[in-house]
Design a protein around this motif. Sequence first.
Motif, PDB file in Angstrom:
ATOM      1  N   GLU A 153      18.377  57.065  35.411  1.00 33.05           N
ATOM      2  CA  GLU A 153      17.220  57.067  34.792  1.00 33.05           C
ATOM      3  C   GLU A 153      17.363  57.613  33.159  1.00 33.05           C
ATOM      4  OE1 GLU A 153      13.906  56.098  34.733  1.00 33.05           O
ATOM      5  OE2 GLU A 153      14.866  55.529  36.638  1.00 33.05           O
ATOM      6  N   VAL A 154      18.736  57.727  32.969  1.00 30.57           N
ATOM      7  CA  VAL A 154      19.017  58.167  31.551  1.00 30.57           C
ATOM      8  C   VAL A 154      18.095  57.241  30.204  1.00 30.57           C
ATOM      9  CG1 VAL A 154      21.195  59.246  32.167  1.00 30.57           C
ATOM     10  CG2 VAL A 154      20.975  56.661  31.254  1.00 30.57           C
ATOM     11  N   GLN A 155      18.722  57.495  28.962  1.00 29.63           N
ATOM     12  CA  GLN A 155      17.445  57.121  27.873  1.00 29.63           C
ATOM     13  C   GLN A 155      18.366  55.238  27.688  1.00 29.63           C
ATOM     14  OE1 GLN A 155      18.601  58.488  23.939  1.00 29.63           O
ATOM     15  NE2 GLN A 155      16.579  57.120  23.367  1.00 29.63           N
ATOM     16  N   ILE A 156      19.608  55.154  28.230  1.00 30.12           N
ATOM     17  CA  ILE A 156      20.178  53.653  27.958  1.00 30.12           C
ATOM     18  C   ILE A 156      19.338  53.145  28.667  1.00 30.12           C
ATOM     19  CG2 ILE A 156      22.461  52.843  27.741  1.00 30.12           C
ATOM     20  CD1 ILE A 156      21.763  54.395  25.473  1.00 30.12           C
ATOM     21  N   ASN A 157      19.395  53.701  30.375  1.00 26.57           N
ATOM     22  CA  ASN A 157      18.602  52.228  31.257  1.00 26.57           C
ATOM     23  C   ASN A 157      17.322  51.658  30.771  1.00 26.57           C
ATOM     24  OD1 ASN A 157      21.705  53.275  31.867  1.00 26.57           O
ATOM     25  ND2 ASN A 157      20.367  52.397  34.303  1.00 26.57           N
ATOM     26  N   GLN A 158      16.949  52.782  30.447  1.00 29.23           N
ATOM     27  CA  GLN A 158      15.072  52.608  29.469  1.00 29.23           C
ATOM     28  C   GLN A 158      15.494  51.929  29.243  1.00 29.23           C
ATOM     29  OE1 GLN A 158      12.535  56.530  29.973  1.00 29.23           O
ATOM     30  NE2 GLN A 158      14.721  57.720  31.440  1.00 29.23           N
ATOM     31  N   GLU A 159      15.508  52.397  28.080  1.00 30.19           N
ATOM     32  CA  GLU A 159      15.687  51.049  26.373  1.00 30.19           C
ATOM     33  C   GLU A 159      16.056  49.889  27.233  1.00 30.19           C
ATOM     34  OE1 GLU A 159      14.857  51.702  23.337  1.00 30.19           O
ATOM     35  OE2 GLU A 159      15.258  53.783  23.780  1.00 30.19           O
ATOM     36  N   LEU A 160      17.214  49.505  27.905  1.00 32.43           N
ATOM     37  CA  LEU A 160      17.257  48.273  28.614  1.00 32.43           C
ATOM     38  C   LEU A 160      16.177  47.262  29.260  1.00 32.43           C
ATOM     39  CD1 LEU A 160      21.085  48.487  29.421  1.00 32.43           C
ATOM     40  CD2 LEU A 160      20.082  47.076  27.112  1.00 32.43           C
ATOM     41  N   ARG A 161      15.667  48.662  29.888  1.00 38.43           N
ATOM     42  CA  ARG A 161      14.567  47.711  31.091  1.00 38.43           C
ATOM     43  C   ARG A 161      13.185  47.418  30.148  1.00 38.43           C
ATOM     44  NH1 ARG A 161      16.820  51.886  34.662  1.00 38.43           N
ATOM     45  NH2 ARG A 161      15.330  53.589  34.622  1.00 38.43           N
ATOM     46  N   ALA A 162      12.669  48.719  29.170  1.00 39.41           N
ATOM     47  CA  ALA A 162      12.095  48.754  28.492  1.00 39.41           C
ATOM     48  C   ALA A 162      11.846  47.322  27.439  1.00 39.41           C
ATOM     49  CB  ALA A 162      11.626  49.457  27.552  1.00 39.41           C
ATOM     50  N   LEU A 163      13.111  46.906  27.158  1.00 37.35           N
ATOM     51  CA  LEU A 163      13.536  45.981  26.063  1.00 37.35           C
ATOM     52  C   LEU A 163      13.968  43.769  26.958  1.00 37.35           C
ATOM     53  CD1 LEU A 163      14.539  44.904  23.090  1.00 37.35           C
ATOM     54  CD2 LEU A 163      16.370  45.385  23.893  1.00 37.35           C
ATOM     55  N   ILE A 164      14.033  44.123  28.257  1.00 35.02           N
ATOM     56  CA  ILE A 164      14.774  43.298  29.184  1.00 35.02           C
ATOM     57  C   ILE A 164      13.868  42.872  30.329  1.00 35.02           C
ATOM     58  CG2 ILE A 164      15.787  41.512  29.677  1.00 35.02           C
ATOM     59  CD1 ILE A 164      18.510  43.264  28.374  1.00 35.02           C
TER      60      ILE A 164
END
Length: 311
Positions: free
Chosen positions: A200-211
């Motif tokens: 649930e760290v920011q990097i993973n959240q960014e990718l889930r929101a993007l793709i």
Amino acid sequence: MTAPTNWDDLRLFLAVAEQGSLSAAARLLKLGQATLSRRMAEFEASLGEPVFERSTQGVQLTPMGRKLLPSAQAMAVWAAEAQVQHSGSRHASAMQGKVRVAAPPSIAYDFLAPMAADIRKAHPGLQIDVLSSVKLLNLSRGEADIALRTFAPQDPDLLCLDSISAPIKAYASHTYAQSLPAHYEAKDLDWICWAAPYDEVQINQELRALIPNFKAAFTSDDHNVQFAACRAGVGALLMAQVQHRYTQLGQLCALPLDFGPRAVGQLHMVCHKRTAELSPVVAVRAFISAEFAYMRTQQALHGIHLEPRAP
């Protein structure tokens, strides 16, 4: 329970806690093990409960021991500070003590570890203890002296002493980048991410929101493993586009993908009020602030205009 007031007892307790056994602590303190064992038994009797659980493998702190440890560590720091002040010198050769710096794994690996060499050259008496974890350590309980955090503190007893912002970019090995098709998008890449329990760290959240329906190609709970996989050509890794002098991002190439204005990483240097002005902490803070200032200069030279959040 009678509150302990004898610093010498706390000093012995701290040595045993940090060494993990009575025998190792006795060697460090140049005391007989029987003498140290007797002193600890008397100390526990004065408290009314044990601070250690003893076994053939060494000692473990009891709940009382864990409660007492931050205070003993703080007193050790202040005792070292008093010694420096008593000597009448804050010269580098007089600087002694341990400074514990907590940071996310990527910052610990790419920033603090190489910086420690320069700190030690300037202050050879300092011991730098880098606590690398996604877990947030509690500065109020004395779990660290300085924390580099991705968000500003809310606790009024914590001071935000410096901040830096950097855009989040995708990085990959040169070989992997050359294998990509023309006009690729984020969804076309093999992504390297954090595994559970840190998914649930920011990097993973960014990718889930993007793709949509995002699925990573490679995950690990260790940043060093992620970086090694990226360097080996497994896929792409999202990281802050840092401009400091120690960075190892030169081993990779930044991919020309725009993740929008939300993709900005923050890093804040945080201390507790009671330890922020201790000489060893101030010495380490100065190195971190100098590098933050260097990063801001590099960002200006490269036309990167990102204002950090106000402390």
